[in-house]
Motif scaffolding. Structure first.
Motif, short mmCIF file in Angstrom:
data_model
loop_
_atom_site.label_atom_id
_atom_site.label_comp_id
_atom_site.label_asym_id
_atom_site.label_seq_id
_atom_site.Cartn_x
_atom_site.Cartn_y
_atom_site.Cartn_z
N HIS A 241 0.87 -1.17 0.00
CA HIS A 241 0.00 0.00 0.00
C HIS A 241 0.90 1.22 0.00
O HIS A 241 0.97 1.99 0.97
N GLU A 364 -8.22 9.40 5.53
CA GLU A 364 -7.99 8.06 6.05
C GLU A 364 -9.27 7.27 6.31
O GLU A 364 -9.22 6.06 6.56
N HIS A 370 -6.89 2.57 2.81
CA HIS A 370 -6.31 1.43 3.52
C HIS A 370 -6.50 0.10 2.81
O HIS A 370 -6.05 -0.94 3.31
N ASN A 395 1.55 4.31 8.81
CA ASN A 395 0.35 3.83 9.51
C ASN A 395 -0.39 2.80 8.65
O ASN A 395 -1.51 3.01 8.18
N THR A 396 0.25 1.67 8.46
CA THR A 396 -0.32 0.58 7.67
C THR A 396 0.38 -0.71 8.06
O THR A 396 1.52 -0.68 8.56
N ASP A 397 -0.28 -1.84 7.83
CA ASP A 397 0.34 -3.14 8.09
C ASP A 397 1.33 -3.52 7.01
O ASP A 397 2.09 -4.49 7.18
N TYR A 398 1.33 -2.79 5.90
CA TYR A 398 2.19 -3.13 4.77
C TYR A 398 3.50 -2.36 4.83
O TYR A 398 3.60 -1.31 5.47
#
Length: 468
Positions: A241, A364, A370, A395-398
């Motif tokens: 992302h 966001e 997201h 601010n992302t899991d990726y």
């Protein structure tokens, strides 16, 4: 090449017009077991083959790929819609990985160490991990194949490959070239068909010592969980992302040109496509004006036609996702600057075309902020200061790829080191280069493809202590 045990086939569809391009073998567990048996039987001889001999075969494959470049590119374009000039570039990049790894295979080094006893000799050697199960996606159907197969082969591993069911054709052609180049029987094995059944067969068989996968994070987690049952080695390049940050001191012409190439290449269907474009508030209007001018010049059409910049997205689900993300963003306050609609292409009325789209004032709370769109939609966010945008970008899991545009050297160092991503481009959006390691952090995967350590994931380290 042998047919499937079931004697069944499935249709491969051209997303530009909905027509059947070809039929592919519908393989399942039984076919996969046969491929694993062949791979296992061939492993010892291939592992013992001198690295120079393995390199000679790989270099011949490289040469054949360049000789058949247009034929391979046409297959890519037919099966997944990529414009032919981009598909030609993919073939060249795919071939470059074969050549790079052929040379790296001759540079697998060991070590000797000084022992604490005079009658001891200590050394470390590198050996191939064993038969490998490789699973590749549809968006780069040839490059992803060579990025996995060539380092495995160079390291001395045998391989069972399951390509994406949408795009098996270029993998089939690659295997024919490999056979022509002299690859021994059983070293390379191809199974097309049901991804779940083939994948589970690769995971459950202890003779497959490693899984190399590119695809979604959800599927990657499933593979990782099941591989853990055997402590089977894995390398994975998963979802992304990617943030792209344009600071007020950037060269906007340079930034827009690079963003245009990265965002709309392959109709936005790349794992490193910039999904979140952060533009500093002070240059927002100037940026949008210039960006819109460039996007208006893009041509959408059948990838086999001349001068096409964007082909179709790969299927109906991909088209519906792009529509959903844009509608959700506009409904929640984003401004539609350009595009935002399906395209009708003459002669391709059944194709899955979506116009290159620009959204501004994205925030966001919107789906597109997201979820990975995997389509030709550029989402523009704004920011005020450096710390704010780095925090938002992270601010992302990726954590696959990120990009920065700035003329400030100190800022480029601070921000590139502060971004939690496996790859960062500074005033550059071309990250898939054979010389550099490709891969991500966090839920974007583990392991690296390419670069000086590209063979490491296919090698085991063995320590040998000898009393003489």
């Amino acid at each position: 090449m042998e047919g499937p045990i079931s004697n069944e086939c499935f249709d491969v569809i051209n997303p530009a017009n909905g027509e059947v391009v070809s039929k592919a073998a519908a393989g399942h567990e039984g076919d996969t077991q046969e491929a694993i048996e062949a791979s296992y039987a061939a492993f010892q001889d291939w592992a013992a083959t001198p690295a120079t001999k393995r390199a000679e075969i790989l270099i011949r494959i490289y040469q054949l790929m360049l000789e058949r470049q247009k034929e391979l590119a046409q297959t890519i374009s037919l099966e997944m819609g990529k414009p032919l000039k981009q598909a030609m570039g993919e073939v060249k990049n795919a071939a470059d990985y074969v050549l790079w790894n052929a040379e790296e295979g001759k540079r697998i080094y060991g070590k000797t160490m000084q022992a604490s006893e005079e009658n001891k000799r200590l050394k470390v050697i590198q050996q191939p991990v064993g038969p490998v199960g490789a699973i590749t996606p549809w968006n780069f159907p040839l490059a992803m194949v060579t990025r996995k197969l060539s380092p495995a082969l160079a390291a001395g591993c045998t391989v069972v490959l399951k390509p994406a069911e949408q795009t098996p054709g270029s993998a089939v052609q690659f295997f024919k070239l490999a056979e022509e180049a002299g690859i021994p029987k059983g070293v390379l094995n191809l199974v097309t068909g049901n991804p779940a059944k083939i994948g589970d067969a690769l995971l459950s068989d202890k003779r497959i010592r490693k899984i190399a996968f590119t695809g979604s994070t959800a599927v990657g987690k499933h593979l990782l969980k099941n591989a853990a049952e055997q402590v089977k080695r894995v390398s994975m390049e998963l979802g992304g992302h990617a943030p792209l940050i344009v600071f007020e001191d950037a060269d906007l012409e340079q930034a827009v040109t690079n963003i245009l190439r990265a965002k709309f290449f392959n109709s936005g269907q790349t794992c490193i496509s910039p999904n979140r474009i952060y533009v500093q508030e002070s240059v927002k209007e100037e940026f949008l004006t210039l960006f819109k001018e460039k996007v208006e010049g893009l041509k959408v059409g059948n990838g086999l036609e001349d001068d096409v910049d964007l082909g179709p997205v790969v299927n109906k689900a991909g088209l519906e996702k792009a529509i959903e993300h844009v509608e959700d963003a506009v409904r929640n306050g984003a401004n539609l600057i350009y595009g935002g609609n399906e395209c009708k292409v003459t002669g391709c009325e059944n194709g899955y075309f979506y116009s290159p789209t620009i959204l501004s004032d994205v925030d966001e709370a919107m789906l597109i902020s997201h979820q990975e769109t995997f389509g030709p939609v550029a989402s523009i966010f704004t920011f005020d200061d450096e710390l704010e945008v780095v925090n938002k970008a992270n601010n992302t899991d990726y954590g696959l790829a990120a990009y920065i545009f700035t003329q400030n050297l100190s800022r480029s160092v601070r921000v590139s080191e502060g971004l939690e991503y496996g790859m960062v481009g500074i005033n550059d959006t071309v990250l898939a280069q054979v010389q550099g390691p490709f891969g991500g952090m966090k839920e974007s995967g583990m392991g690296r493809e390419g670069g000086p350590d590209g063979l490491a994931d296919f090698l085991e380290t063995k320590f040998i202590s000898t009393i003489i």
